[in-house]
Design a protein around this motif. Sequence first.
Motif, PDB file in Angstrom:
ATOM      1  N   GLY A 361       2.376   1.728  -0.796  1.00 44.08           N
ATOM      2  CA  GLY A 361       0.644   2.533  -0.016  1.00 44.08           C
ATOM      3  C   GLY A 361       0.936   4.323   0.427  1.00 44.08           C
ATOM      4  N   TYR A 362       2.256   3.946   0.875  1.00 45.13           N
ATOM      5  CA  TYR A 362       2.539   5.255   1.344  1.00 45.13           C
ATOM      6  C   TYR A 362       2.986   6.268  -0.271  1.00 45.13           C
ATOM      7  N   LEU A 363       3.444   5.795  -1.172  1.00 46.91           N
ATOM      8  CA  LEU A 363       3.728   6.943  -2.402  1.00 46.91           C
ATOM      9  C   LEU A 363       2.243   7.281  -2.685  1.00 46.91           C
ATOM     10  N   LEU A 364       1.087   6.179  -3.079  1.00 50.28           N
ATOM     11  CA  LEU A 364      -0.091   6.698  -3.469  1.00 50.28           C
ATOM     12  C   LEU A 364      -0.598   7.444  -2.874  1.00 50.28           C
ATOM     13  N   GLN A 365       0.274   7.705  -1.089  1.00 47.07           N
ATOM     14  CA  GLN A 365      -0.670   8.944  -0.665  1.00 47.07           C
ATOM     15  C   GLN A 365      -0.221  10.298  -0.999  1.00 47.07           C
ATOM     16  N   LEU A 366       1.218  10.549  -2.115  1.00 51.07           N
ATOM     17  CA  LEU A 366       1.708  11.550  -2.213  1.00 51.07           C
ATOM     18  C   LEU A 366       0.795  11.627  -3.258  1.00 51.07           C
ATOM     19  N   ARG A 367      -0.255  11.623  -4.302  1.00 49.05           N
ATOM     20  CA  ARG A 367      -1.027  11.972  -5.181  1.00 49.05           C
ATOM     21  C   ARG A 367      -1.819  13.222  -4.208  1.00 49.05           C
ATOM     22  N   PRO A 368      -1.597  14.203  -4.907  1.00 48.98           N
ATOM     23  CA  PRO A 368      -2.725  15.304  -4.649  1.00 48.98           C
ATOM     24  C   PRO A 368      -4.520  14.319  -4.884  1.00 48.98           C
ATOM     25  N   SER A 369      -5.095  14.781  -3.773  1.00 53.13           N
ATOM     26  CA  SER A 369      -6.595  14.504  -4.385  1.00 53.13           C
ATOM     27  C   SER A 369      -7.330  14.906  -3.206  1.00 53.13           C
ATOM     28  N   TRP A 370      -8.246  15.481  -3.556  1.00 59.26           N
ATOM     29  CA  TRP A 370      -9.034  16.568  -3.121  1.00 59.26           C
ATOM     30  C   TRP A 370     -10.008  16.340  -2.840  1.00 59.26           C
ATOM     31  N   PRO A 371     -11.678  16.436  -1.893  1.00 58.54           N
ATOM     32  CA  PRO A 371     -11.528  16.071  -0.924  1.00 58.54           C
ATOM     33  C   PRO A 371     -10.940  14.230  -1.066  1.00 58.54           C
ATOM     34  N   LEU A 372     -10.865  13.987   0.327  1.00 63.30           N
ATOM     35  CA  LEU A 372     -10.077  12.765   0.448  1.00 63.30           C
ATOM     36  C   LEU A 372     -11.342  11.585  -0.077  1.00 63.30           C
ATOM     37  N   ASP A 373     -10.486  10.631  -1.586  1.00 62.15           N
ATOM     38  CA  ASP A 373     -10.860  10.227  -1.892  1.00 62.15           C
ATOM     39  C   ASP A 373     -10.343   8.480  -1.324  1.00 62.15           C
ATOM     40  N   TYR A 374     -11.172   7.790  -0.457  1.00 66.61           N
ATOM     41  CA  TYR A 374     -10.977   7.576   0.681  1.00 66.61           C
ATOM     42  C   TYR A 374     -11.207   5.605  -0.462  1.00 66.61           C
ATOM     43  N   PRO A 375     -12.442   5.093  -1.396  1.00 71.17           N
ATOM     44  CA  PRO A 375     -11.557   4.098  -2.515  1.00 71.17           C
ATOM     45  C   PRO A 375     -10.380   4.253  -3.323  1.00 71.17           C
ATOM     46  N   GLY A 376     -10.477   5.521  -3.580  1.00 72.68           N
ATOM     47  CA  GLY A 376      -9.582   4.789  -4.542  1.00 72.68           C
ATOM     48  C   GLY A 376      -7.996   5.621  -4.156  1.00 72.68           C
ATOM     49  N   ARG A 377      -7.916   6.282  -3.165  1.00 73.10           N
ATOM     50  CA  ARG A 377      -7.036   6.217  -2.928  1.00 73.10           C
ATOM     51  C   ARG A 377      -5.733   6.212  -1.000  1.00 73.10           C
ATOM     52  N   LEU A 378      -6.808   7.065  -0.682  1.00 74.74           N
ATOM     53  CA  LEU A 378      -6.708   5.517   1.390  1.00 74.74           C
ATOM     54  C   LEU A 378      -6.897   4.312   1.097  1.00 74.74           C
ATOM     55  N   LEU A 379      -8.258   4.029   0.848  1.00 74.77           N
ATOM     56  CA  LEU A 379      -8.296   2.428   1.362  1.00 74.77           C
ATOM     57  C   LEU A 379      -7.080   1.842   0.616  1.00 74.77           C
ATOM     58  N   PRO A 380      -6.642   1.745  -0.944  1.00 70.75           N
ATOM     59  CA  PRO A 380      -5.022   1.200  -1.418  1.00 70.75           C
ATOM     60  C   PRO A 380      -4.605   1.036  -0.321  1.00 70.75           C
ATOM     61  N   THR A 381      -4.408   1.759  -0.257  1.00 69.33           N
ATOM     62  CA  THR A 381      -3.298   2.815   0.852  1.00 69.33           C
ATOM     63  C   THR A 381      -2.825   1.609   2.336  1.00 69.33           C
ATOM     64  N   LEU A 382      -3.981   1.834   3.131  1.00 66.89           N
ATOM     65  CA  LEU A 382      -4.589   0.798   4.383  1.00 66.89           C
ATOM     66  C   LEU A 382      -4.269  -0.504   3.915  1.00 66.89           C
ATOM     67  N   LEU A 383      -4.749  -0.769   2.385  1.00 64.16           N
ATOM     68  CA  LEU A 383      -4.720  -2.759   2.590  1.00 64.16           C
ATOM     69  C   LEU A 383      -3.538  -2.437   2.510  1.00 64.16           C
ATOM     70  N   LEU A 384      -2.224  -2.211   1.315  1.00 66.64           N
ATOM     71  CA  LEU A 384      -1.227  -2.397   1.346  1.00 66.64           C
ATOM     72  C   LEU A 384      -0.441  -2.119   2.994  1.00 66.64           C
ATOM     73  N   VAL A 385      -0.281  -1.194   3.494  1.00 70.13           N
ATOM     74  CA  VAL A 385       0.154  -0.912   5.097  1.00 70.13           C
ATOM     75  C   VAL A 385      -0.472  -2.288   5.942  1.00 70.13           C
ATOM     76  N   GLY A 386      -2.061  -2.248   5.533  1.00 72.44           N
ATOM     77  CA  GLY A 386      -1.876  -3.920   6.579  1.00 72.44           C
ATOM     78  C   GLY A 386      -1.145  -5.383   6.215  1.00 72.44           C
ATOM     79  N   ALA A 387      -1.000  -5.778   4.521  1.00 79.00           N
ATOM     80  CA  ALA A 387      -0.388  -6.802   3.790  1.00 79.00           C
ATOM     81  C   ALA A 387       0.991  -6.699   4.689  1.00 79.00           C
ATOM     82  N   GLY A 388       1.114  -5.061   4.608  1.00 80.31           N
ATOM     83  CA  GLY A 388       2.853  -5.118   4.687  1.00 80.31           C
ATOM     84  C   GLY A 388       3.149  -5.407   6.581  1.00 80.31           C
TER      85      GLY A 388
END
Length: 486
Positions: A361-388
């Motif tokens: 999940g943290y690695l996903l956040q290192l990809r450039p993305s602006w404006p914030l891409d919630y469904p494509g970048r933020l949400l997968p990270t948050l779900l992966l960290v929650g699973a962790g």
Amino acid sequence: MTQTHPSPAADTGPGQWNPRLWGLLLVLAGNMLIDALEVSVAVVALPSIATDLSLPLTDVQWVMTGFAVGFGALLLFGARMVSLLGRRRVYLAALLGFAAASVLSAFAQEPGLLIATRLVKGFCAALTAPTGLAIISTAFPQGRARSRAVSVYTLFGAGGFTAGLLLSGWLTEHTWRLALAFPAPIVLLLFALGLRLIPNENSTTAGTPPTGHRSYDIAGALTFTLALLTLVYGITALPEHGLGHPLAAGPLAAAVLLLGLFTLIERTVSHPLVSLRPLRSGALVRSALGAACLNGSYLGMLFVLTYQMQTVAGWSPLKTALALVPAAAPPAIAALASGRLVARFGAPRLIAAGAACAFTGYLLQLRPSWPLDYPGRLLPTLLLVGAGFVLSFAALNMQATSQLPPAERGAGSGLYQTAVQLAAVVAVALVAALLAGAEHAAGPAAATSAGRPALTLVAVLGGLGLLTALTALARPTTPTPSVPRT
């Protein structure tokens, strides 16, 4: 005439709960929920606090790190106070202190007072969180009744973080002061109930506090706390002044000296706060490091995302809170199943799987993305960290003391919990410093790059946690104590 407070289980048969036991559990679990939500309450409110009090990132981070310093630095000192003064007395006093600090924080006009109240609340949480579990262990009948009580207590603690996010998001829409003040009336109600329901030690199966010595080791506690405060101050001074400036180098050097003095004090006092004997256990060391990386990287990520969502992207506090829920809700939902997961798959495997999820999940956040891409970048990270957290947090707790003899498990648990809180202190301070440094270099408008150094640090911490977990898999497996089913 001295008033006595009988054990709530005095007239209860095996496996049965009377109204006093239900009331006691309400007090203990309710306060555990308040302790747990204090961190997440601050996360969402930080941008509003910074705007209202005109604080830079390196100053507003104290709202988070102040609570963690009060909790982590004084956890072992709090345990000493409980052992000498008694659980009931300390627990009730901590409730009053927590309520008073909540009220004062709501009226703070200067950052100094606000930070002081966060330190006090952290210390009060250090007194009540572990003491509540100790009260359950003696007030509830052994067996199914006690297991159910521990499950409820754990569930409230796990759900506190999610509740804090949502409450803070809603209240901060009006004012951040409400987000910091709302625990006060709840805690006062718990105090009033606790006066009647929390038993004295001499009315339970527990022994009375030791009377052979009354050494609080105040010098050790103060030295360790000052070392952490100066360390955070030095770290957050780096973006503005640089390592060579006295305002940064001085506090960092002072922190090293104070830690050395703390070590000397602990070696010379007759009853030190810290016992290093449990650190001979590899399971404890690996668990403490893994949990520190998990907690530090998690809170660091939330700090960065809150900054990006509110300060840069202009999201409202409530929208930010709702966006962060996928990382906080899964641990609460799965809390009651954690023991069965560990019993089925084993702690080392779950810890490695959880660390791998969080790191990905943290690695996903290192990809450039602006404006914030919630469904494509933020949400997968948050779900992966929650699973962790779902996979590894309870396993880390259970593995930490699994190889320690019974006499050392209390000290080992204290060291483990201290490491978890200290990681939050250092990680959040470093993340704030890196964000501030990026702002100084590129300006806050450089949204695509302002958070990258901080997110890189978060990913490094996650990678270190994964590496620690993988080393444990290569070692001979030691059975983890099973958890009673509820």
